[in-house]
Design a protein around this motif. Structure first.
Motif, PDB file in Angstrom:
ATOM      1  N   SER A   1     -12.859   1.767  -3.504  1.00 51.95           N
ATOM      2  CA  SER A   1     -12.643   3.029  -4.208  1.00 51.95           C
ATOM      3  C   SER A   1     -11.278   3.056  -4.883  1.00 51.95           C
ATOM      4  N   GLU A   2     -10.279   2.398  -4.282  1.00 51.78           N
ATOM      5  CA  GLU A   2      -8.968   2.304  -4.919  1.00 51.78           C
ATOM      6  C   GLU A   2      -9.026   1.354  -6.109  1.00 51.78           C
TER       7      GLU A   2
ATOM      8  N   SER B   1      -9.332  -1.266  -0.623  1.00 52.59           N
ATOM      9  CA  SER B   1     -10.472  -0.364  -0.691  1.00 52.59           C
ATOM     10  C   SER B   1     -11.097  -0.434  -2.075  1.00 52.59           C
TER      11      SER B   1
ATOM     12  N   GLU C   1       0.812  -1.210   0.000  1.00 51.17           N
ATOM     13  CA  GLU C   1       0.000   0.000   0.000  1.00 51.17           C
ATOM     14  C   GLU C   1       0.847   1.262   0.000  1.00 51.17           C
TER      15      GLU C   1
ATOM     16  N   SER D   1     -10.526   3.396  -8.954  1.00 51.77           N
ATOM     17  CA  SER D   1      -9.626   4.418  -9.502  1.00 51.77           C
ATOM     18  C   SER D   1      -8.319   3.821 -10.003  1.00 51.77           C
TER      19      SER D   1
ATOM     20  N   HIS E   1      -5.464   2.973  -8.364  1.00 46.71           N
ATOM     21  CA  HIS E   1      -4.210   3.510  -7.839  1.00 46.71           C
ATOM     22  C   HIS E   1      -3.157   2.427  -7.648  1.00 46.71           C
ATOM     23  N   TYR E   2      -3.525   1.356  -6.949  1.00 50.58           N
ATOM     24  CA  TYR E   2      -2.554   0.274  -6.728  1.00 50.58           C
ATOM     25  C   TYR E   2      -3.298  -1.040  -6.513  1.00 50.58           C
ATOM     26  N   CYS E   3      -4.215  -1.327  -7.418  1.00 50.55           N
ATOM     27  CA  CYS E   3      -5.150  -2.416  -7.154  1.00 50.55           C
ATOM     28  C   CYS E   3      -4.950  -3.631  -8.053  1.00 50.55           C
TER      29      CYS E   3
END
Length: 477
Positions: A218-219, A216, A124, A222, A224-226
């Motif tokens: 929401s991540e 998350s 993360e 978007s 980000h790092y998923c």
């Protein structure tokens, strides 16, 4: 009764640091003395070593450091410590400064689990690799090569004045995640209640030596790092899906996430909804759509349940009730994990009210997308951009001309911006009768530590708290 756990893992703390150093001492004297002629059992200074490692691990620093202890039958048998590292200009990684497994526990996968736990811990932060320096003469060199690392180079080190070839290995975190069956925890949280439960679940799984990848939603949306959340090559044991109840159903963002979820072949799923009122009408249908969509994607929903957090809208829970609810979370989660361990399936019956409640839920959710029109920015705004940065659905942007936040039309009505603004610069006069004065998850956690003065009956007086009362009375403390 507490079940006996054969294997478990926990973070290294000041309370258990001596157990960790004991493992290092044991392995150091068994493995290194054969290589370093200057090291003798009778001359090894344990206390000096302990003080040096404690100072290094706990000293205030921007270099994030983490570590884990592994137990078998309550006996510590493995430890790992890591810190952010910069290998020249080639890469940023986490360096495993201390990784030791007692001889009696070798061959049981302890070292691999500890490395994977570190990969999950640092992912993360955007770290994509773990690195390790290992003397080639050590037997552990073969173990690390077995895990198929990327070999960087061999350098010379001179411990005790002896020249030793030292291999530098790295592993992509993705590669390590593919070495274990991992539970995945997907959650959405606005004001922090569901996130708190997800964190508690992650810790309980860790304590039973089960590694979990928490993400998350929401991540995930978007991006980000998923990558790991939907990475099909990562062996998934179970998926835990946690979400708050909005308008008698799941939040809109959870529906969007379900649409992007890849198809699988009977991956087990546990669906946990979170509300402020408990498993009562009209919340009783809140998981139905989610379960239907998961089933269409090939998931096997084996368990569903409602958890309760202090409500952040309509009515404020008094401090004693907050204490009871916060304390209840680990007990409820342990109960769920015990059911799963025993193979108990828990699915609710389809209720007749589900279909027409779904109709009203969708109407309410469409209204919620434009709910941010009720919010207004006051002159207290410092233009810090906090609301812009932390909006889970990127519904807020900063007006470059006026320098103030502007709301768009895909709000989730999660109230994160409203409650988390550092200077309380967001107001909603038309919603004032439904919103609380404040809602701070960190303060709720503090209330967990106090002793309540009232009984559960006294805290849950009235029809409104009936579902919460039943929820709390079911706990076996």
């Amino acid at each position: 009764m507490e079940r006996h756990v054969k294997d478990h893992m926990c973070s290294i703390t000041k309370e258990n640091i001596e157990e960790a150093i004991g493992i290092r001492c044991e392995c150091y004297l068994q493995d290194y003395v054969e290589i370093l002629p200057t090291e003798k059992l009778e001359t090894y200074d344990y206390n000096t070593d302990l003080k040096a490692i404690v100072a290094w691990f706990f000293e205030p620093t921007e270099d994030y450091r983490a570590g884990y202890l592994y137990y078998i039958d309550q006996v510590p048998v493995g430890m790992v410590m890591g810190s952010m590292a910069d290998l020249g200009s080639q890469m940023d990684a986490v360096e495993l400064n201390y990784l030791f497994v007692s001889k009696k526990a070798r061959g049981l996968g302890v070292g691999r689990k500890l490395m994977t736990a570190m990969a999950i811990e640092y992912r993360e932060l955007g770290v994509k690799s773990l690195m390790l320096y290992n003397w080639r003469e050590l037997k552990s060199n073969g173990f690390y090569r077995h895990l198929e690392p990327d070999y960087i180079e061999t350098i010379m080190q001179y411990p005790g004045g002896k020249a030793l070839e030292t291999d530098i290995f790295t592993w992509e975190t993705k590669k390590l995640l593919k070495c274990q069956n991992i539970d995945k925890i997907a959650w959405f949280s606005g004001t922090g209640g569901v996130k708190h439960i997800a964190e508690q679940l992650h810790l309980l799984l860790l304590q039973s030596a089960k590694l979990s990848l928490s993400m998350s939603i929401s991540e995930c949306i978007s991006g980000h790092y998923c990558e790991e959340m939907n990475e099909t090559e990562v062996p998934t044991d179970r998926l835990f899906l946690l979400f708050p109840v909005y308008a008698m159903a799941e939040p809109q963002i959870v529906k969007e996430w379900l649409e992007h979820l890849p198809k699988v072949d009977l991956v087990k799923v546990v669906v946990l909804s979170v509300s402020g009122g408990g498993e009562v009408w009209p919340n009783t249908s809140c998981r139905r759509y989610v379960i239907e969509q998961l089933s269409k994607k090939g998931y096997d929903v084996i368990y569903e349940r409602m958890l309760v957090m202090p409500p952040n809208i309509f009515v404020e829970a008094e401090p004693d009730l907050v204490t009871y609810l916060m304390r209840a979370i680990p007990f409820k989660l342990k109960d769920i994990l015990l059911d799963l361990e025993q193979g108990i399936r828990r699915r609710d019956r389809l209720k007749l009210s589900t279909c027409w409640l779904r109709f009203f839920s969708e109407i309410e959710q469409r209204k919620a997308q434009n709910a941010s029109r009720y919010f207004r920015i006051t002159e207290r705004c410092t233009h810090c951009g906090h609301c812009v940065e932390y909006c889970p659905v990127q519904n807020i942007h900063m007006d470059e001309t006026k320098g103030i936040p502007v709301f768009e039309n895909h709000c989730q009505m999660c109230l994160k911006c409203y409650y988390s603004c550092p200077v309380r610069a967001i107001e909603a006069p038309k919603l004032k009768r439904w919103l609380l004065g404040q809602y701070d998850i960190s303060e709720l956690k503090q209330l967990e530590k106090r002793e309540p003065e009232k009984s559960i009956d006294a805290c849950c007086n009235g029809l409104l708290w009936g579902g919460v009362k039943r929820y709390l009375e079911q706990i076996k403390y």
